[in-house]
Design an enzyme around this catalytic site. Sequence first.
Site, PDB file in Angstrom:
ATOM      1  N   HIS A 146      -4.696 -62.646  57.159  1.00  0.00           N
ATOM      2  CA  HIS A 146      -4.618 -63.872  57.708  1.00  0.00           C
ATOM      3  C   HIS A 146      -5.349 -64.159  58.733  1.00  0.00           C
ATOM      4  CE1 HIS A 146      -2.771 -67.815  58.970  1.00  0.00           C
ATOM      5  NE2 HIS A 146      -2.369 -67.802  57.519  1.00  0.00           N
ATOM      6  N   ASP A 151       2.404 -65.617  51.016  1.00  0.00           N
ATOM      7  CA  ASP A 151       2.392 -65.565  49.775  1.00  0.00           C
ATOM      8  C   ASP A 151       2.319 -64.174  49.080  1.00  0.00           C
ATOM      9  OD1 ASP A 151       1.266 -68.190  49.283  1.00  0.00           O
ATOM     10  OD2 ASP A 151      -0.795 -67.441  49.964  1.00  0.00           O
TER      11      ASP A 151
HETATM   12  N1  CMC Z   1      -7.597 -57.060  51.171  1.00  0.00           N
HETATM   13  C1  CMC Z   1      -8.730 -56.183  51.785  1.00  0.00           C
HETATM   14  N2  CMC Z   1      -9.460 -56.390  52.677  1.00  0.00           N
HETATM   15  C2  CMC Z   1      -9.273 -57.486  53.568  1.00  0.00           C
HETATM   16  C3  CMC Z   1      -8.286 -58.371  53.016  1.00  0.00           C
HETATM   17  C4  CMC Z   1      -7.249 -58.141  51.867  1.00  0.00           C
HETATM   18  N3  CMC Z   1      -6.678 -58.910  51.398  1.00  0.00           N
HETATM   19  N4  CMC Z   1      -8.438 -59.663  53.904  1.00  0.00           N
HETATM   20  C5  CMC Z   1      -9.274 -59.343  54.795  1.00  0.00           C
HETATM   21  N5  CMC Z   1      -9.788 -58.322  54.320  1.00  0.00           N
HETATM   22  C6  CMC Z   1     -10.868 -57.324  55.225  1.00  0.00           C
HETATM   23  C7  CMC Z   1     -12.127 -58.123  55.223  1.00  0.00           C
HETATM   24  O1  CMC Z   1     -12.840 -57.397  54.100  1.00  0.00           O
HETATM   25  C8  CMC Z   1     -12.901 -57.904  56.376  1.00  0.00           C
HETATM   26  O2  CMC Z   1     -13.304 -56.504  56.529  1.00  0.00           O
HETATM   27  P1  CMC Z   1     -14.665 -56.214  57.484  1.00  0.00           P
HETATM   28  O3  CMC Z   1     -14.362 -56.589  58.925  1.00  0.00           O
HETATM   29  O4  CMC Z   1     -14.908 -54.696  57.173  1.00  0.00           O
HETATM   30  O5  CMC Z   1     -15.801 -56.976  56.798  1.00  0.00           O
HETATM   31  C9  CMC Z   1     -11.638 -58.102  57.388  1.00  0.00           C
HETATM   32  O6  CMC Z   1     -10.577 -57.734  56.584  1.00  0.00           O
HETATM   33  C10 CMC Z   1     -11.656 -59.658  57.871  1.00  0.00           C
HETATM   34  O7  CMC Z   1     -11.638 -60.282  56.715  1.00  0.00           O
HETATM   35  P2  CMC Z   1     -11.957 -61.855  56.679  1.00  0.00           P
HETATM   36  O8  CMC Z   1     -12.259 -62.200  55.302  1.00  0.00           O
HETATM   37  O9  CMC Z   1     -13.124 -61.949  57.527  1.00  0.00           O
HETATM   38  O10 CMC Z   1     -10.787 -62.802  57.141  1.00  0.00           O
HETATM   39  P3  CMC Z   1     -10.691 -64.313  57.234  1.00  0.00           P
HETATM   40  O11 CMC Z   1      -9.782 -64.512  58.514  1.00  0.00           O
HETATM   41  O12 CMC Z   1     -12.031 -64.821  56.990  1.00  0.00           O
HETATM   42  O13 CMC Z   1      -9.528 -64.367  55.833  1.00  0.00           O
HETATM   43  C11 CMC Z   1      -7.971 -64.193  54.323  1.00  0.00           C
HETATM   44  C12 CMC Z   1      -8.369 -64.620  55.788  1.00  0.00           C
HETATM   45  C13 CMC Z   1      -6.428 -64.791  54.203  1.00  0.00           C
HETATM   46  C14 CMC Z   1      -8.853 -65.275  53.486  1.00  0.00           C
HETATM   47  C15 CMC Z   1      -8.239 -62.873  53.791  1.00  0.00           C
HETATM   48  O14 CMC Z   1      -7.221 -62.017  54.631  1.00  0.00           O
HETATM   49  C16 CMC Z   1      -7.778 -62.797  52.399  1.00  0.00           C
HETATM   50  O15 CMC Z   1      -8.826 -63.089  51.423  1.00  0.00           O
HETATM   51  N6  CMC Z   1      -6.772 -62.463  51.986  1.00  0.00           N
HETATM   52  C17 CMC Z   1      -6.306 -62.311  50.536  1.00  0.00           C
HETATM   53  C18 CMC Z   1      -5.953 -63.801  50.046  1.00  0.00           C
HETATM   54  C19 CMC Z   1      -4.569 -64.219  50.535  1.00  0.00           C
HETATM   55  O16 CMC Z   1      -3.662 -63.671  50.510  1.00  0.00           O
HETATM   56  N7  CMC Z   1      -4.794 -65.738  50.818  1.00  0.00           N
HETATM   57  C20 CMC Z   1      -3.347 -66.308  51.294  1.00  0.00           C
HETATM   58  C21 CMC Z   1      -3.438 -66.568  52.995  1.00  0.00           C
HETATM   59  S1  CMC Z   1      -1.915 -67.125  53.381  1.00  0.00           S
HETATM   60  C22 CMC Z   1      -1.418 -68.570  52.745  1.00  0.00           C
HETATM   61  C23 CMC Z   1      -2.081 -69.723  53.576  1.00  0.00           C
HETATM   62  O17 CMC Z   1      -1.794 -70.214  54.295  1.00  0.00           O
HETATM   63  O18 CMC Z   1      -3.394 -70.078  52.812  1.00  0.00           O
END
Ligand code: CMC
Length: 424
Positions: free
Chosen positions: A302, A359
């Site tokens: 998140h 989720d």
């Molecule tokens: N599985 C594996 N690695 C992950 C995941 C995951 N679900 N989420 C983040 N990472 C890693 C990502 O690869 C990155 O690694 P590095 O620093 O080595 O490059 C690090 O963690 C930070 O990730 P980010 O993509 O920069 O984080 P963000 O804040 O931009 O994205 C997120 C947040 C929710 C989009 C992301 O965690 C994700 O894609 N999660 C899976 C989709 C999901 O469950 N979404 C629902 C969110 S909650 C409901 C809502 O309110 O939307």
Amino acid sequence: MSSAKLILDGQEHEFRVIVGTEGEKAFDITSLRSATGYITLDPGYANTGSCESAITFIDGEKGILRYRGYPIEQLAAAARFPEVCHLLIYGHLPNREELIEWRRQLTLNSYAHETMINVFDHYPPHAHPMAILSAMISSLSAFYPEANTPETLDLAIMYLLAKAKTLAAYSYKKSRGEPIMYPLAELSYAANFLRMMFGHPAEPYEVSPVIERALDLLLIIHADHEQNCSTSTVRMVGSSQANLFAAVSAGICALWGPLHGGANQAVIEMLENIEADGGDYKKYIQMAKDKQSGFRLMGFGHRVYKNFDPRARILKKACDDVLSEMGVSDPLLDIAKHLEEAALKDEFFIERKLYPNVDFYSGIIYRAIGIPTNMFTVMFALGRMPGWIAHYREMRLERGERIHRPRQVYTGENVRKWIPLDER
Ligand code: CMC
């Protein structure tokens, strides 16, 4: 500290420091460009406050979520969804008289314009219900033009809240070729939705109190989450003074993506794949750690929560309670728990502070109560409706925000001379 100083090319510029009611600190840079010629660059807006808002407070480090000051744990344990809608939109819990009238209006206005029902007939049977919902919500502005002005915003709010569940249930009925069910005055918001989804005109439909309560809980848990992708979209579209239905329809489209609300559908599909793959969850943990695989553990991570997501905690417990009260056992719940346990012990997830989000467990409850997988994100949208409305109302009526119009740092070609076709 009441101001921050920026030194640029030897010149000092001072910016006001703003402190929110929960101690959150920000620099007010509204004069930055006119004073310095510079803008800030913050792709993904992780460090940018787009507004001041009095609706929802989140402390991601401490796992705190409050609607208008009320902790999510208290609301989840005791409130009903319509009260939470009123609280978020109008800022206070309704008293007894207000609540009776609010509920009455929610039922009286829950009928959709009869002509809208014909529109459903023209969608292919396998159309994604999110496509139908966003189009139908936008279409409310065509069917109810009297609610499109700032003066009639309360009417639009009532129409939207009351009719969204009806339109969502109709899309399901139409996809199955079943007769639609009209709402009933004596039923609660959740019970009416369940009856419109699963009832049949030829026989009485008994709403299970366990399922009704579970649905109420899910709706409340999703009701608001401050400036997330879909809510920011609603505020962005609303800032052009587009009507409420248009702004919320855009929010629904933003919610649909798998990184946002679409994750609930993606989680169940992921758990089903793991089950079909013999239950080997460790393989999926490995895949999630391998950046080349392009696979992410859906329902994990998140932008704001860096310790735990309080909504996921509530839903994990609710999964156990609801499934046991219903006498249902779901192998996907066991896979989800194993996956969570393994991920929380893994350095990759620990280092990056990745925890289950809202989720991760919600889909297991939706499945148990009979909601088809492709409607999970529609359920999220129904829950988020009061949050989107509250933000639109706050922005338009209370704050009178300017049109949202970010800037960019241009990285393309410098000026070039036009080349005629036969010289290229
Ligand atoms: N599985 C594996 N690695 C992950 C995941 C995951 N679900 N989420 C983040 N990472 C890693 C990502 O690869 C990155 O690694 P590095 O620093 O080595 O490059 C690090 O963690 C930070 O990730 P980010 O993509 O920069 O984080 P963000 O804040 O931009 O994205 C997120 C947040 C929710 C989009 C992301 O965690 C994700 O894609 N999660 C899976 C989709 C999901 O469950 N979404 C629902 C969110 S909650 C409901 C809502 O309110 O939307």
